[in-house]
Design a protein around this motif. Structure first.
Motif, short mmCIF file in Angstrom:
data_model
loop_
_atom_site.label_atom_id
_atom_site.label_comp_id
_atom_site.label_asym_id
_atom_site.label_seq_id
_atom_site.Cartn_x
_atom_site.Cartn_y
_atom_site.Cartn_z
N ASP A 175 7.14 11.40 6.27
CA ASP A 175 5.83 11.64 6.89
C ASP A 175 4.89 12.34 5.93
OD1 ASP A 175 6.63 10.54 9.33
OD2 ASP A 175 7.54 12.43 9.94
N LEU A 216 5.41 4.79 1.99
CA LEU A 216 5.88 6.00 2.67
C LEU A 216 6.69 5.64 3.91
CD1 LEU A 216 2.66 8.20 2.36
CD2 LEU A 216 4.81 8.53 1.12
N SER A 231 0.84 -1.20 0.00
CA SER A 231 0.00 0.00 0.00
C SER A 231 0.87 1.25 0.00
CB SER A 231 -0.91 0.02 1.23
OG SER A 231 -0.12 0.13 2.40
N ARG A 232 0.23 2.37 -0.28
CA ARG A 232 0.94 3.65 -0.28
C ARG A 232 1.50 3.99 1.10
NH1 ARG A 232 -2.48 7.81 -4.12
NH2 ARG A 232 -2.05 6.72 -6.08
N PRO A 233 0.70 3.83 2.18
CA PRO A 233 1.25 4.13 3.50
C PRO A 233 2.48 3.28 3.84
CG PRO A 233 -1.13 4.02 3.64
CD PRO A 233 -0.75 3.55 2.26
N LYS A 234 2.48 2.02 3.42
CA LYS A 234 3.64 1.15 3.68
C LYS A 234 4.85 1.63 2.88
CE LYS A 234 1.47 -2.27 5.93
NZ LYS A 234 1.68 -2.74 7.21
N ASP A 247 2.78 13.09 2.61
CA ASP A 247 2.12 12.24 1.62
C ASP A 247 2.63 12.62 0.23
OD1 ASP A 247 0.58 10.63 0.05
OD2 ASP A 247 -1.34 11.26 0.91
#
Length: 151
Positions: free
Chosen positions: A34, A28, A23-26, A36
């Motif tokens: 921090d 990042l 996923s995108r959060p992973k 986006d």
């Protein structure tokens, strides 16, 4: 079942950073940022890239390719792990927790003592008020008699 991996990339102008993540959060988190980067348009998902295969071969590791410095050179960096606390750090936490608990008990005892003193002072005040009221009433009676006799 493991989540399907996607390959994400972003560049700071000098290097391209590629990572395979679910996923995108992973992604990042793997990059250690921090902000986006997807929202700002600096990062995006790629389906064909020179580092795609390397990223998929080692999910979670960041593949870095030099664009302006060390052009073409690639490196891999594993995501940093949270360090385990040392025995000294754990001992300090335990000591501070014990001191906090002792302080809380000391404060509770002090509040209990104040409450007991307050109850005793309230009793003394009530007794003083009763005695003063009786004495006042007696003096009022005497004053009334004296005024009656003075007429």
């Amino acid at each position: 079942m493991a989540a399907k991996l996607k390959v994400f990339i972003w560049s700071d102008g000098f290097h391209a950073f590629t990572v395979a993540a679910p996923s995108r959060p992973k992604a990042l988190a793997a990059w250690g940022v921090d902000q986006d980067l997807f929202k700002t348009g600096l990062a995006h998902e790629v389906t064909d890239d020179v580092d795609r295969a390397a990223a998929l071969a080692d999910p979670g590791a960041v593949v870095t390719r030099g664009l302006a410095v060390n052009i073409g050179k690639t490196t891999r960096r594993k995501p940093s792990k949270t360090p385990t606390p040392t025995a000294r750090a754990r001992k300090r936490v335990e000591d501070l927790e014990a001191r906090l608990a002792a302080l809380d008990l000391e404060q509770a005892d002090a509040l209990d003592a104040l409450t007991a003193r307050r109850v005793e002072l309230d009793r003394e005040a009530a007794s003083l008020e009763r005695d003063q009221s009786k004495a006042r009433e007696a003096l009022k009676r005497d004053l009334k008699r004296a005024r009656g006799a003075a007429r």
